[in-house]
Write an enzyme that holds these catalytic residues in place. Structure first.
Site, PDB file in Angstrom:
ATOM      1  N   TYR A 137     -75.731  -6.484 -39.348  1.00  0.00           N
ATOM      2  CA  TYR A 137     -75.387  -5.505 -40.349  1.00  0.00           C
ATOM      3  C   TYR A 137     -76.389  -4.731 -41.201  1.00  0.00           C
ATOM      4  O   TYR A 137     -76.102  -3.675 -41.647  1.00  0.00           O
ATOM      5  CB  TYR A 137     -74.380  -6.101 -41.373  1.00  0.00           C
ATOM      6  N   LYS A 192     -74.286 -17.610 -30.200  1.00  0.00           N
ATOM      7  CA  LYS A 192     -74.102 -17.210 -29.019  1.00  0.00           C
ATOM      8  C   LYS A 192     -75.437 -17.189 -28.331  1.00  0.00           C
ATOM      9  O   LYS A 192     -75.953 -16.125 -27.631  1.00  0.00           O
ATOM     10  CB  LYS A 192     -73.583 -15.636 -29.084  1.00  0.00           C
ATOM     11  N   ASP A 224     -67.518 -17.859 -28.909  1.00  0.00           N
ATOM     12  CA  ASP A 224     -66.230 -17.613 -28.481  1.00  0.00           C
ATOM     13  C   ASP A 224     -65.481 -18.959 -28.361  1.00  0.00           C
ATOM     14  O   ASP A 224     -64.132 -18.866 -28.644  1.00  0.00           O
ATOM     15  CB  ASP A 224     -66.380 -16.936 -26.982  1.00  0.00           C
ATOM     16  N   ASP A 248     -68.359 -13.076 -40.572  1.00  0.00           N
ATOM     17  CA  ASP A 248     -67.131 -12.097 -40.657  1.00  0.00           C
ATOM     18  C   ASP A 248     -65.835 -12.577 -40.302  1.00  0.00           C
ATOM     19  O   ASP A 248     -64.780 -12.579 -40.735  1.00  0.00           O
ATOM     20  CB  ASP A 248     -67.775 -10.841 -40.667  1.00  0.00           C
ATOM     21  N   ASP A 252     -62.097 -14.778 -41.515  1.00  0.00           N
ATOM     22  CA  ASP A 252     -60.831 -13.962 -41.609  1.00  0.00           C
ATOM     23  C   ASP A 252     -59.995 -14.808 -40.852  1.00  0.00           C
ATOM     24  O   ASP A 252     -58.488 -15.175 -40.952  1.00  0.00           O
ATOM     25  CB  ASP A 252     -60.927 -12.649 -41.262  1.00  0.00           C
TER      26      ASP A 252
END
Ligand code: NAD
Length: 357
Positions: A137, A192, A224, A248, A252
């Site tokens: 980001y 990852k 994943d 992020d 959620d």
């Protein structure tokens, strides 16, 4: 010593739900002072900027910021830097808030609000520790350019840079291990590392820091797999720590396990324990001004503030227990209401929590 709280209610339902949190805090007779500031769309309308200098100064001088919500579709035409949502990014940057704590709790009484089977989510109590100031980001270089190689050489491409430095990972690791020590002593780091170099550095640092916390059962998971485990067996997880991008998305996903966005609090902290506490939901313009919003996420954000910035964990627990009690008594705002429960307004829910203290 008296602690100073900056109260930034913001837009939409922000003021209605903030009133309930302040009502509950004031009923506890704590040594706190409250000072209100303008933020978001209301600040833009009054001053031409979503985060006025005066509000920023107030936030910096306070021990904690209690934040409502910002945003309204009527400001969507504004250039990005003037949109209400920019106020949150500005506060995060100015206060150096690098930790995001997002609990996801599924109260047994609200299990039927989740889309998952009751036995999968009932009693779920998960904490996601998300790094908030680094990763793809903010990584540079970023931008648009002509694709320099490959089959699409010469075509326009967008590119971003994922990066994490060792000290950045170390500081979030310590926050996460300490959070795990205060809970069930189980921490899962999510990355990852099978594909990304950034994640391999993340994993190496997490593994090294884990040796400093021998009491914590530590494991690591690819993102994943973490996304799958969150819907398959979320109760096997307790504290998750991860970077900005993965956090992020996973936070959620975890929020939705509980089925009720009006119930979820969050905190963003810096290394001086100063924090910004806000509900996980937005300003809900569709229901603003109707006194029907659920104030519990805001009230639980106030509880997190007492725990993480003001060293009053027993007072935080008092609020959390009061919320459990009103749910057990059957009080429900419309978003979590089901047959047989007592439907209450936003302010009546605030009154009920206050009475249950
Ligand atoms: P939202 O979270 O505001 O609303 C989504 C849905 O959930 C709506 O139907 C709303 O009525 C409902 N809802 C949300 N909070 C509720 C509560 N406490 N009680 C009952 N129902 C509730 O998301 P959105 O509609 O996508 O966004 C609305 C505005 O909020 C946008 O301008 C967006 O940019 C902004 N936003 C702000 C924040 C923030 O302040 N941190 C976060 C997300 C979105």
């Amino acid at each position: 010593m008296t602690k100073k709280i900056a109260v930034l209610a913001g837009d939409g339902i922000g003021q209605e739900i903030m009133d309930q949190a302040i009502k509950v805090l004031k009923a506890m007779n704590l040594d706190l002072t409250f000072e209100e500031g303008l933020v978001g769309g209301v600040a833009y309308a009054a001053t031409g900027h979503p985060l006025p200098e005066k509000t920023l100064k107030l936030a910096k001088e306070s021990d904690a910021v209690l934040f409502g919500a910002v945003g309204d579709f009527k400001y969507d035409h504004l250039e990005r830097s003037l949109r209400p949502e920019q106020a949150i990014l500005g506060l995060r940057k100015a206060l150096g808030l690098f930790v995001n704590l997002r609990p996801a709790i599924c109260y047994p009484e609200l299990t039927n609000a989740s889309t998952l089977k009751p036995e999968v989510v009932s009693g779920l109590d998960l904490l996601i520790v998300r790094e908030l100031t680094g990763d793809v980001y903010f990584g540079k270089p970023r931008g648009r350019r002509q694709c320099p190689d490959g089959p699409f050489e010469g075509a326009l491409e967008g590119f971003d840079t994922m990066r994490y430095s060792v000290p950045e990972i170390e500081r979030i690791a310590h926050v996460a291990f300490k959070a795990a020590m205060g809970r069930s002593k189980h921490l899962t780091s999510v990355d990852k590392a099978n594909v990304l170099e950034t994640s391999q550095v993340w994993r190496d640092v997490m593994t090294r820091i884990s040796k400093e916390y021998p009491e914590v059962e530590f494991d690591q998971m690819y993102v994943d797999n973490a996304a799958m485990q969150l819907v398959r067996a979320p109760k096997k997880l307790d504290v998750l720590v991860t970077g900005n991008l993965f956090g992020d998305i996973l936070s959620d996903e975890a929020a939705m396990l509980t089925g009720s966005i009006g119930m979820l609090a969050s905190a963003a902290l810096n290394d001086r324990k100063q924090g910004l506490y806000e509900p996980s939901h937005g300003s809900a313009p569709d229901i603003a001004g109707k006194n029907i919003a659920n104030p519990i996420a805001q009230i639980l954000s106030a509880a997190m503030m007492l725990r993480y910035s003001l060293d009053m964990p027993e007072k935080a627990l008092q609020i959390e227990n009061a919320v459990k009690k009103v749910l057990a008594q059957g009080y429900r705002t419309v978003d979590i209401w089901s047959e047989g429960c007592k439907k209450v307004s936003c302010s009546e829910m605030g009154d009920a929590v206050k009475a249950a203290l």
